[in-house]
Design a protein around this motif. Sequence first.
Motif, PDB file in Angstrom:
ATOM      1  N   LEU A 124       1.099  -0.750  -0.053  1.00 25.04           N
ATOM      2  CA  LEU A 124      -0.027   0.559  -0.309  1.00 25.04           C
ATOM      3  C   LEU A 124       0.619   1.409   0.097  1.00 25.04           C
ATOM      4  O   LEU A 124       0.542   2.174  -0.610  1.00 25.04           O
ATOM      5  N   ALA A 125       1.864   1.124   0.480  1.00 21.31           N
ATOM      6  CA  ALA A 125       3.362   2.163   0.483  1.00 21.31           C
ATOM      7  C   ALA A 125       3.570   2.255  -1.016  1.00 21.31           C
ATOM      8  O   ALA A 125       3.722   3.440  -1.266  1.00 21.31           O
ATOM      9  N   ALA A 126       4.019   1.611  -1.117  1.00 26.71           N
ATOM     10  CA  ALA A 126       4.423   1.955  -2.651  1.00 26.71           C
ATOM     11  C   ALA A 126       3.443   1.570  -4.007  1.00 26.71           C
ATOM     12  O   ALA A 126       3.459   2.819  -4.979  1.00 26.71           O
ATOM     13  N   ALA A 127       1.910   1.733  -3.174  1.00 31.40           N
ATOM     14  CA  ALA A 127       0.705   2.183  -4.490  1.00 31.40           C
ATOM     15  C   ALA A 127       0.677   3.633  -4.822  1.00 31.40           C
ATOM     16  O   ALA A 127      -0.542   3.473  -5.588  1.00 31.40           O
ATOM     17  N   GLY A 128       0.569   4.074  -3.550  1.00 30.86           N
ATOM     18  CA  GLY A 128       0.431   5.591  -3.845  1.00 30.86           C
ATOM     19  C   GLY A 128      -1.136   5.595  -2.829  1.00 30.86           C
ATOM     20  O   GLY A 128      -1.798   4.718  -2.741  1.00 30.86           O
ATOM     21  N   ASP A 129      -2.212   6.418  -4.188  1.00 31.24           N
ATOM     22  CA  ASP A 129      -3.665   6.345  -3.584  1.00 31.24           C
ATOM     23  C   ASP A 129      -4.230   5.565  -4.464  1.00 31.24           C
ATOM     24  O   ASP A 129      -4.626   5.643  -5.747  1.00 31.24           O
ATOM     25  N   VAL A 130      -5.128   4.339  -3.773  1.00 32.91           N
ATOM     26  CA  VAL A 130      -5.602   2.993  -4.696  1.00 32.91           C
ATOM     27  C   VAL A 130      -6.472   3.784  -5.530  1.00 32.91           C
ATOM     28  O   VAL A 130      -6.892   3.168  -6.248  1.00 32.91           O
ATOM     29  N   ARG A 131      -7.021   5.064  -4.652  1.00 36.72           N
ATOM     30  CA  ARG A 131      -8.501   5.017  -5.309  1.00 36.72           C
ATOM     31  C   ARG A 131      -8.172   5.717  -7.285  1.00 36.72           C
ATOM     32  O   ARG A 131      -9.086   5.771  -7.227  1.00 36.72           O
ATOM     33  N   GLU A 132      -6.808   5.604  -7.142  1.00 36.45           N
ATOM     34  CA  GLU A 132      -7.144   6.284  -8.494  1.00 36.45           C
ATOM     35  C   GLU A 132      -6.550   5.325  -9.437  1.00 36.45           C
ATOM     36  O   GLU A 132      -5.930   5.298 -10.760  1.00 36.45           O
ATOM     37  N   LEU A 133      -6.387   3.791  -8.388  1.00 35.63           N
ATOM     38  CA  LEU A 133      -5.734   2.567  -9.604  1.00 35.63           C
ATOM     39  C   LEU A 133      -6.884   1.929  -9.859  1.00 35.63           C
ATOM     40  O   LEU A 133      -7.168   1.422 -10.889  1.00 35.63           O
ATOM     41  N   LEU A 134      -7.083   1.479  -8.572  1.00 32.85           N
ATOM     42  CA  LEU A 134      -9.042   0.689  -8.915  1.00 32.85           C
ATOM     43  C   LEU A 134     -10.128   1.095  -9.750  1.00 32.85           C
ATOM     44  O   LEU A 134     -10.722   2.032  -9.324  1.00 32.85           O
ATOM     45  N   THR A 135     -11.270  -0.008 -10.253  1.00 35.50           N
ATOM     46  CA  THR A 135     -12.262   0.751 -10.758  1.00 35.50           C
ATOM     47  C   THR A 135     -13.486   0.973  -9.393  1.00 35.50           C
ATOM     48  O   THR A 135     -12.677   0.544  -7.798  1.00 35.50           O
ATOM     49  N   GLY A 136     -14.170   1.752  -9.821  1.00 32.53           N
ATOM     50  CA  GLY A 136     -15.346   1.731  -8.292  1.00 32.53           C
ATOM     51  C   GLY A 136     -16.255   0.922  -8.490  1.00 32.53           C
ATOM     52  O   GLY A 136     -16.131  -0.176  -7.102  1.00 32.53           O
ATOM     53  N   THR A 137     -16.333  -0.873  -9.114  1.00 31.89           N
ATOM     54  CA  THR A 137     -16.738  -1.558  -8.731  1.00 31.89           C
ATOM     55  C   THR A 137     -15.848  -3.375  -7.823  1.00 31.89           C
ATOM     56  O   THR A 137     -15.851  -3.423  -7.114  1.00 31.89           O
ATOM     57  N   GLU A 138     -14.030  -2.349  -8.095  1.00 29.30           N
ATOM     58  CA  GLU A 138     -13.886  -3.256  -6.943  1.00 29.30           C
ATOM     59  C   GLU A 138     -13.560  -2.499  -5.845  1.00 29.30           C
ATOM     60  O   GLU A 138     -12.974  -3.031  -4.627  1.00 29.30           O
ATOM     61  N   LEU A 139     -14.032  -0.665  -6.064  1.00 27.79           N
ATOM     62  CA  LEU A 139     -13.534   0.154  -4.526  1.00 27.79           C
ATOM     63  C   LEU A 139     -15.036  -0.228  -3.807  1.00 27.79           C
ATOM     64  O   LEU A 139     -15.321  -0.718  -2.945  1.00 27.79           O
ATOM     65  N   ASP A 140     -15.825  -0.686  -4.603  1.00 29.86           N
ATOM     66  CA  ASP A 140     -17.446  -1.286  -4.164  1.00 29.86           C
ATOM     67  C   ASP A 140     -16.842  -2.761  -3.013  1.00 29.86           C
ATOM     68  O   ASP A 140     -17.534  -2.912  -2.383  1.00 29.86           O
ATOM     69  N   ARG A 141     -16.621  -3.831  -4.278  1.00 34.62           N
ATOM     70  CA  ARG A 141     -16.634  -4.888  -3.314  1.00 34.62           C
ATOM     71  C   ARG A 141     -15.117  -4.634  -2.305  1.00 34.62           C
ATOM     72  O   ARG A 141     -15.586  -5.692  -1.512  1.00 34.62           O
ATOM     73  N   ALA A 142     -14.155  -4.261  -2.317  1.00 36.99           N
ATOM     74  CA  ALA A 142     -13.626  -3.607  -1.274  1.00 36.99           C
ATOM     75  C   ALA A 142     -14.318  -3.257   0.289  1.00 36.99           C
ATOM     76  O   ALA A 142     -14.746  -3.353   1.350  1.00 36.99           O
ATOM     77  N   GLY A 143     -14.779  -2.208  -0.263  1.00 37.32           N
ATOM     78  CA  GLY A 143     -15.950  -1.687   0.820  1.00 37.32           C
ATOM     79  C   GLY A 143     -16.934  -2.523   1.370  1.00 37.32           C
ATOM     80  O   GLY A 143     -17.796  -2.229   2.345  1.00 37.32           O
ATOM     81  N   ALA A 144     -17.084  -4.125   0.830  1.00 33.16           N
ATOM     82  CA  ALA A 144     -18.443  -4.740   1.403  1.00 33.16           C
ATOM     83  C   ALA A 144     -17.648  -5.718   2.287  1.00 33.16           C
ATOM     84  O   ALA A 144     -18.502  -6.678   3.051  1.00 33.16           O
ATOM     85  N   LEU A 145     -16.694  -5.315   2.206  1.00 33.88           N
ATOM     86  CA  LEU A 145     -15.802  -6.420   3.516  1.00 33.88           C
ATOM     87  C   LEU A 145     -15.648  -5.911   4.796  1.00 33.88           C
ATOM     88  O   LEU A 145     -15.106  -4.718   5.170  1.00 33.88           O
ATOM     89  N   ARG A 146     -16.661  -6.491   5.624  1.00 36.52           N
ATOM     90  CA  ARG A 146     -16.075  -6.023   6.884  1.00 36.52           C
ATOM     91  C   ARG A 146     -15.136  -6.127   8.135  1.00 36.52           C
ATOM     92  O   ARG A 146     -15.249  -5.463   8.815  1.00 36.52           O
ATOM     93  N   SER A 147     -13.714  -7.074   7.358  1.00 36.13           N
ATOM     94  CA  SER A 147     -12.637  -6.358   8.350  1.00 36.13           C
ATOM     95  C   SER A 147     -12.186  -5.006   7.965  1.00 36.13           C
ATOM     96  O   SER A 147     -11.962  -5.282   7.035  1.00 36.13           O
ATOM     97  N   ALA A 148     -11.050  -4.361   8.831  1.00 35.12           N
ATOM     98  CA  ALA A 148     -10.184  -3.938   7.828  1.00 35.12           C
ATOM     99  C   ALA A 148      -9.168  -4.152   7.432  1.00 35.12           C
ATOM    100  O   ALA A 148      -8.734  -3.967   6.615  1.00 35.12           O
TER     101      ALA A 148
END
Length: 224
Positions: free
Chosen positions: A24-48
Motif C-alpha cells: 500500500l505504501a508503494a502503490a500511492g492512492d489506490v483510488r486512482e488505480l482501482l475501478t469503482g467496482t473493485e472499490l465497492d467490493r472492498a467496501g463490502a468487506l467487514r474487516s479492515a
Amino acid sequence: MTGTAPAGPAPPGLALAGPTAAVLAAAGDVRELLTGTELDRAGALRSAGDREDFLAAHALVRLCAGRLLGRPAQSLTVVQSCGSCDRPHGRPRLLEAPGTGVSLAHTRGWVAAAAAHGPVGVDVETLDGHPLDQRVAEAVCNEEELAAVRAAEDPRRAFLRQWVRKESLVKVGAATLDGAARLDLPVYGQRPASWSGWRLLDWGSDRVVGCVAAREEMRLRLLG
Ligand SMILES: CC(C)(COP(=O)(O)OP(=O)(O)OC[C@H]1O[C@@H](n2cnc3c(N)ncnc32)[C@H](O)[C@@H]1OP(=O)(O)O)[C@@H](O)C(=O)NCCC(=O)NCCS
Ligand SMILES: [Zn+2]
C-alpha cells in the motif's frame, strides 16, 4: 540511438509480492488505480484487514502489469468474471491488454500478483502457527504428498508448499480445486519444479509461502 531493437527472446513474466502495508505504501492512492467496482467490493468487506489486503492485491496487479508492459499502472483496467454468475469476481484480466495474463492473491497481511505474456496463476499463504489439519491435507494431497508432508520437519509448511502450487495451477486454468488430490504434482524440493508444461516458481520467507505457475519463465521481486 534510433532503430528497431533486435528480436530476442521475450522478457520473462513478472511477479511481485510483499506485506500488505509495504504494498500500500508503494502503490500511492489506490483510488486512482482501482475501478469503482473493485472499490465497492472492498467496501463490502467487514474487516479492515481484509479490505487492506484486497486493495493492496488489486493495486499490485496493476503495478506488476504496468512494469511488464512498460505503461503506467493507472492506465490499466482490471475486469473480472467467473463464467457462472454476473458478479464481478473470478479470474482477472486487463481490458487494455487482453493477451496479457494477470493473477492476484491475498492472505492475512500479505499479497502477491503476477503478469505474463500468457496465462499465469499466483498464490500466497501465511504461516499462522496452526498445526497441520489432517483432514484438509487428506482432501488436497495424494499419497506421495501426504507421506512427504507428514515426514517433514514442519508439516504445516510442507502442506502449504503443495497447496500454493495447486492453487496457482487452479488459477492458471490447468486444474480444479476438486481435483487437487488427484494432481500428480512433484513434491516440493524434488525436481522438476513443473507440472505438465507449467513451470512452478516457489518462493517464501519465514512468514509466507507462495508459488507462481506459468508456461514462460517468471521472475519474482519481493517488496518491503
Ligand atoms: C481461485 C480460488 C481457489 C482462489 O481463492 P482464495 O484462495 O480464497 O483466494 P486468493 O487470495 O488466493 O485468490 C483470490 C483471487 O483469485 C482470483 N480468482 C478468483 N477466481 C479465479 C479463477 N477461477 N481463476 C483465476 N483467478 C481467480 C481473484 O482475483 C481473487 O481475488 P478477488 O476476489 O480479490 O478478486 C477461488 O476463488 C475459487 O475456488 N474459485 C472457483 C470457484 C468459483 O469461482 N466460485 C464462484 C462462482 S459464482
Ligand atoms: Zn460467480
